[in-house]
Scaffold this motif. Structure first.
Motif, PDB file in Angstrom:
ATOM      1  N   ALA A  75     -10.572 -27.518 -27.962  1.00 25.94           N
ATOM      2  CA  ALA A  75     -10.789 -26.735 -29.176  1.00 25.94           C
ATOM      3  C   ALA A  75     -11.166 -25.286 -28.834  1.00 25.94           C
ATOM      4  O   ALA A  75     -11.658 -24.994 -27.741  1.00 25.94           O
ATOM      5  CB  ALA A  75     -11.874 -27.384 -30.026  1.00 25.94           C
ATOM      6  N   THR A  76     -10.946 -24.416 -29.781  1.00 27.33           N
ATOM      7  CA  THR A  76     -11.375 -23.020 -29.685  1.00 27.33           C
ATOM      8  C   THR A  76     -12.559 -22.835 -30.631  1.00 27.33           C
ATOM      9  O   THR A  76     -12.422 -23.070 -31.835  1.00 27.33           O
ATOM     10  CB  THR A  76     -10.242 -22.055 -30.065  1.00 27.33           C
ATOM     11  N   ILE A  77     -13.699 -22.430 -30.080  1.00 27.39           N
ATOM     12  CA  ILE A  77     -14.935 -22.374 -30.863  1.00 27.39           C
ATOM     13  C   ILE A  77     -15.577 -21.000 -30.716  1.00 27.39           C
ATOM     14  O   ILE A  77     -15.610 -20.424 -29.621  1.00 27.39           O
ATOM     15  CB  ILE A  77     -15.930 -23.456 -30.397  1.00 27.39           C
ATOM     16  N   LYS A  78     -16.107 -20.487 -31.815  1.00 27.28           N
ATOM     17  CA  LYS A  78     -16.891 -19.257 -31.775  1.00 27.28           C
ATOM     18  C   LYS A  78     -17.952 -19.287 -32.866  1.00 27.28           C
ATOM     19  O   LYS A  78     -17.773 -19.911 -33.919  1.00 27.28           O
ATOM     20  CB  LYS A  78     -15.996 -18.025 -31.918  1.00 27.28           C
ATOM     21  N   VAL A  79     -19.055 -18.627 -32.590  1.00 27.50           N
ATOM     22  CA  VAL A  79     -20.102 -18.399 -33.580  1.00 27.50           C
ATOM     23  C   VAL A  79     -20.070 -16.921 -33.923  1.00 27.50           C
ATOM     24  O   VAL A  79     -20.091 -16.059 -33.033  1.00 27.50           O
ATOM     25  CB  VAL A  79     -21.482 -18.809 -33.045  1.00 27.50           C
ATOM     26  N   ILE A  80     -19.992 -16.627 -35.216  1.00 29.95           N
ATOM     27  CA  ILE A  80     -19.841 -15.250 -35.683  1.00 29.95           C
ATOM     28  C   ILE A  80     -21.154 -14.785 -36.303  1.00 29.95           C
ATOM     29  O   ILE A  80     -21.703 -15.446 -37.195  1.00 29.95           O
ATOM     30  CB  ILE A  80     -18.701 -15.144 -36.711  1.00 29.95           C
ATOM     31  N   ARG A 109     -30.173 -12.158 -39.859  1.00 32.80           N
ATOM     32  CA  ARG A 109     -28.732 -12.112 -39.625  1.00 32.80           C
ATOM     33  C   ARG A 109     -28.086 -13.440 -40.037  1.00 32.80           C
ATOM     34  O   ARG A 109     -28.718 -14.486 -39.990  1.00 32.80           O
ATOM     35  CB  ARG A 109     -28.435 -11.806 -38.166  1.00 32.80           C
ATOM     36  N   GLU A 110     -26.814 -13.358 -40.402  1.00 36.61           N
ATOM     37  CA  GLU A 110     -26.080 -14.542 -40.841  1.00 36.61           C
ATOM     38  C   GLU A 110     -25.190 -15.047 -39.714  1.00 36.61           C
ATOM     39  O   GLU A 110     -24.584 -14.253 -38.979  1.00 36.61           O
ATOM     40  CB  GLU A 110     -25.216 -14.229 -42.062  1.00 36.61           C
ATOM     41  N   TYR A 111     -25.097 -16.381 -39.612  1.00 34.81           N
ATOM     42  CA  TYR A 111     -24.290 -16.999 -38.555  1.00 34.81           C
ATOM     43  C   TYR A 111     -23.312 -17.985 -39.174  1.00 34.81           C
ATOM     44  O   TYR A 111     -23.635 -18.694 -40.135  1.00 34.81           O
ATOM     45  CB  TYR A 111     -25.195 -17.699 -37.536  1.00 34.81           C
ATOM     46  N   GLU A 112     -22.127 -18.025 -38.577  1.00 35.95           N
ATOM     47  CA  GLU A 112     -21.055 -18.879 -39.079  1.00 35.95           C
ATOM     48  C   GLU A 112     -20.340 -19.520 -37.887  1.00 35.95           C
ATOM     49  O   GLU A 112     -20.095 -18.851 -36.875  1.00 35.95           O
ATOM     50  CB  GLU A 112     -20.077 -18.037 -39.892  1.00 35.95           C
ATOM     51  N   LEU A 113     -20.031 -20.800 -37.994  1.00 33.30           N
ATOM     52  CA  LEU A 113     -19.332 -21.533 -36.946  1.00 33.30           C
ATOM     53  C   LEU A 113     -17.854 -21.635 -37.297  1.00 33.30           C
ATOM     54  O   LEU A 113     -17.498 -22.008 -38.420  1.00 33.30           O
ATOM     55  CB  LEU A 113     -19.924 -22.930 -36.781  1.00 33.30           C
ATOM     56  N   SER A 114     -16.985 -21.317 -36.326  1.00 29.84           N
ATOM     57  CA  SER A 114     -15.540 -21.420 -36.519  1.00 29.84           C
ATOM     58  C   SER A 114     -14.951 -22.294 -35.418  1.00 29.84           C
ATOM     59  O   SER A 114     -15.228 -22.084 -34.233  1.00 29.84           O
ATOM     60  CB  SER A 114     -14.896 -20.023 -36.481  1.00 29.84           C
ATOM     61  N   ILE A 115     -14.136 -23.275 -35.822  1.00 25.82           N
ATOM     62  CA  ILE A 115     -13.529 -24.211 -34.871  1.00 25.82           C
ATOM     63  C   ILE A 115     -12.047 -24.340 -35.175  1.00 25.82           C
ATOM     64  O   ILE A 115     -11.654 -24.488 -36.342  1.00 25.82           O
ATOM     65  CB  ILE A 115     -14.195 -25.609 -34.959  1.00 25.82           C
ATOM     66  N   GLN A 116     -11.240 -24.299 -34.116  1.00 25.65           N
ATOM     67  CA  GLN A 116      -9.812 -24.598 -34.260  1.00 25.65           C
ATOM     68  C   GLN A 116      -9.453 -25.658 -33.225  1.00 25.65           C
ATOM     69  O   GLN A 116      -9.666 -25.467 -32.031  1.00 25.65           O
ATOM     70  CB  GLN A 116      -8.948 -23.361 -34.063  1.00 25.65           C
ATOM     71  N   THR A 117      -8.922 -26.786 -33.683  1.00 20.81           N
ATOM     72  CA  THR A 117      -8.573 -27.884 -32.780  1.00 20.81           C
ATOM     73  C   THR A 117      -7.160 -27.696 -32.246  1.00 20.81           C
ATOM     74  O   THR A 117      -6.391 -26.861 -32.731  1.00 20.81           O
ATOM     75  CB  THR A 117      -8.692 -29.234 -33.502  1.00 20.81           C
ATOM     76  N   THR A 118      -6.820 -28.492 -31.237  1.00 13.89           N
ATOM     77  CA  THR A 118      -5.528 -28.332 -30.573  1.00 13.89           C
ATOM     78  C   THR A 118      -4.343 -28.645 -31.489  1.00 13.89           C
ATOM     79  O   THR A 118      -3.224 -28.213 -31.222  1.00 13.89           O
ATOM     80  CB  THR A 118      -5.449 -29.233 -29.325  1.00 13.89           C
ATOM     81  N   ASP A 119      -4.590 -29.407 -32.562  1.00  5.90           N
ATOM     82  CA  ASP A 119      -3.497 -29.703 -33.498  1.00  5.90           C
ATOM     83  C   ASP A 119      -3.354 -28.628 -34.571  1.00  5.90           C
ATOM     84  O   ASP A 119      -2.627 -28.800 -35.555  1.00  5.90           O
ATOM     85  CB  ASP A 119      -3.687 -31.078 -34.141  1.00  5.90           C
ATOM     86  N   GLY A 120      -4.071 -27.505 -34.397  1.00  7.85           N
ATOM     87  CA  GLY A 120      -3.905 -26.378 -35.300  1.00  7.85           C
ATOM     88  C   GLY A 120      -4.796 -26.387 -36.523  1.00  7.85           C
ATOM     89  O   GLY A 120      -4.701 -25.480 -37.368  1.00  7.85           O
ATOM     90  N   ASP A 300      -7.888 -25.815 -44.021  1.00 10.54           N
ATOM     91  CA  ASP A 300      -6.511 -26.190 -44.325  1.00 10.54           C
ATOM     92  C   ASP A 300      -6.415 -27.218 -45.448  1.00 10.54           C
ATOM     93  O   ASP A 300      -5.418 -27.257 -46.168  1.00 10.54           O
ATOM     94  CB  ASP A 300      -5.833 -26.759 -43.071  1.00 10.54           C
ATOM     95  N   ASN A 301      -7.446 -28.067 -45.570  1.00  9.41           N
ATOM     96  CA  ASN A 301      -7.392 -29.162 -46.535  1.00  9.41           C
ATOM     97  C   ASN A 301      -8.789 -29.380 -47.100  1.00  9.41           C
ATOM     98  O   ASN A 301      -9.670 -29.907 -46.421  1.00  9.41           O
ATOM     99  CB  ASN A 301      -6.876 -30.432 -45.863  1.00  9.41           C
ATOM    100  N   ALA A 302      -8.992 -28.959 -48.327  1.00 11.53           N
ATOM    101  CA  ALA A 302     -10.319 -29.046 -48.950  1.00 11.53           C
ATOM    102  C   ALA A 302     -10.790 -30.482 -49.090  1.00 11.53           C
ATOM    103  O   ALA A 302     -12.001 -30.732 -49.219  1.00 11.53           O
ATOM    104  CB  ALA A 302     -10.300 -28.368 -50.322  1.00 11.53           C
ATOM    105  N   ASP A 303      -9.860 -31.452 -49.066  1.00 16.02           N
ATOM    106  CA  ASP A 303     -10.239 -32.855 -49.230  1.00 16.02           C
ATOM    107  C   ASP A 303     -10.556 -33.546 -47.906  1.00 16.02           C
ATOM    108  O   ASP A 303     -10.989 -34.701 -47.901  1.00 16.02           O
ATOM    109  CB  ASP A 303      -9.111 -33.617 -49.926  1.00 16.02           C
ATOM    110  N   GLU A 304     -10.325 -32.858 -46.777  1.00 18.71           N
ATOM    111  CA  GLU A 304     -10.587 -33.477 -45.479  1.00 18.71           C
ATOM    112  C   GLU A 304     -12.094 -33.610 -45.252  1.00 18.71           C
ATOM    113  O   GLU A 304     -12.855 -32.674 -45.496  1.00 18.71           O
ATOM    114  CB  GLU A 304      -9.973 -32.655 -44.351  1.00 18.71           C
ATOM    115  N   LYS A 305     -12.515 -34.761 -44.776  1.00 21.34           N
ATOM    116  CA  LYS A 305     -13.920 -35.005 -44.500  1.00 21.34           C
ATOM    117  C   LYS A 305     -14.284 -34.518 -43.090  1.00 21.34           C
ATOM    118  O   LYS A 305     -13.536 -34.721 -42.137  1.00 21.34           O
ATOM    119  CB  LYS A 305     -14.242 -36.500 -44.615  1.00 21.34           C
TER     120      LYS A 305
END
Length: 412
Positions: A75-80, A109-120, A300-305
């Motif tokens: 995965a690609t991960i960053k904290v903003i 300050r505000e922090y946000e987690l961003s994750i992108q998995t290998t399946d996009g 990508d999908n608001a219904d994904e858990k």
């Protein structure tokens, strides 16, 4: 967020009990298979105000019949921070991601987690801020009797925020204890020569580092507290751990590092639900095993858990040491089963056969030599077939239970 995985295990246990109760008339073995399985991303992270390489753990939920969770790799991960400063993470082990650079969360300050998995697929957390830091006032031991009537050592915490702004607390701990070998003998038995009719045996020095060892555990439950209903933002006498008097952890010298997290009201609510699931032991509980929503969603999908919570907490920690004899001296101690193991030559066996049995026994690494009468070091030992003694390895070698190197923080 050990509690996330404990929550998943709690559901597994619940399913087993339910199936067994409805099929209690069955005597044929059966295999349990999960139906309607949902492959859900599990996110485990708490960013703190400590200057360090912060950590994010990623895994997937797993079927009941599987061995455990599957790590989410690649995965690609960053904290903003404040929408502009990015802290990148790299995978240090399967499913474990550490920040490339050390950083600490700062107030305001505000922090946000961003994750992108290998399946996009992309996931993002709500923006969160660092709560106020409040130091632990005191961590202290006390001899108590728990609700089950067991006497032992309780570990308690006091804390106080005079500003009244903290209110929501979570506690974790790491405990370390010293192990002293109960049946120590300074020599090991070895084969020194193999003949056609018998073996010769001798003694070699047993490593001294097998006499005193250390072992550690981390907390596996969720301990939260809040002061919203009190006049003061004060916690007094909160029990964070209990060790029975006959437990190996308090048999000699014990240390515990307690970590206090000040967290948001929303994070407290998430952990409270997890705690309720993990502590529920009855099928008749009013707690229902529904999905626990956190503050991380799919872009990508608001219904994904998504299971997990992006938590930013301020941390305070305190370590104490406890000697057993200072608090529990008159209570029953931990008793390792060190009954002597006897090897006797069968009257119909040849001597070489008996010696071969002894050699195999030694090589098994399951026992340690403890003679009934100490032989003379340096002289060959010839067993004519008389009774010899051994003890289980843990009784003569503490490395069966821990490690010989003392931790850097340890104080005698």
């Amino acid at each position: 967020m050990i509690g996330v995985f404990k929550f998943i295990n709690s559901i597994r246990i619940l399913i087993v009990i339910l199936i067994c109760s409805t099929l209690n008339s069955c005597i044929d073995p059966f295999e349990i298979e999960t139906e309607n399985f949902e492959n859900i991303l599990v996110i485990n992270t708490t960013i703190t105000n400590e200057m360090k390489n912060q950590e994010v753990l990623l895994s997937r939920t797993f079927r009941f019949e599987d061995d455990g969770p599957l790590s989410e790799e690649g995965a690609t991960i960053k904290v903003i921070e404040d929408g502009s400063v990015e802290y990148l993470f790299e995978e240090s082990a399967p499913g474990t991601y550490r920040s490339v650079q050390e950083f600490a969360a700062s107030s305001g300050r505000e922090y946000e987690l961003s994750i992108q998995t290998t399946d996009g697929r992309s996931y993002v957390s709500d923006k969160v801020t660092l709560p106020q830091e409040t130091s632990i006032e005191r961590v202290y031991p006390q001899r108590i009797t728990n609700d089950s009537g067991v006497e032992g050592l309780g570990i308690f915490v006091d804390t106080f925020d005079p500003t009244g702004n903290s209110q929501y607390y979570r506690y974790e701990f790491e405990e370390t204890y010293r192990i002293v070998t109960p049946s120590w003998y300074p020599f090991d038995l070895v084969v020194t020569a193999e003949g056609e009719e018998s073996f010769e045996f001798g003694l070699v020095n047993r490593p001294v580092d097998q006499q005193v060892c250390y072992a550690s555990n981390v907390s596996n439950n969720i301990k939260i507290a809040n002061t919203t209903i009190f006049e003061e933002d004060r916690i007094t006498g909160l029990e964070v751990n209990f060790i029975p008097a006959a437990d190996i952890r308090i048999d000699n010298r014990y240390s515990i590092l307690v970590r206090q997290y000040v967290q948001s009201r929303e994070a407290n609510g998430f952990y409270e639900i997890l705690s309720n699931f993990s502590e529920s032991e009855s099928l008749f509980s009013q707690i229902q095993p529904g999905f626990i929503a956190g503050n991380i969603t799919s872009e990508d999908n608001a219904d994904e858990k998504v299971l997990g919570y992006f938590d930013v907490s301020s941390v305070s920690e305190q370590r104490i040491f406890v000697n057993r004899d200072d608090v529990l001296t008159d209570l029953p101690r931990y008793a390792l089963d060190c009954e002597l193991i006897e090897l006797v030559k069968d009257p119909f066996d040849e001597l070489i056969t008996f010696h071969q049995r002894i050699s195999v026994f030694i090589d098994s690494d399951e026992v340690r030599y403890l003679p009934d009468s100490p032989p003379i070091p340096g002289e060959p030992i010839v067993f004519p077939g008389v009774l010899r003694y051994f003890v289980p390895r843990a009784c003569g070698d503490c490395t069966a239970l821990g490690v010989s190197e003392s931790p850097d923080f340890w104080m005698d």
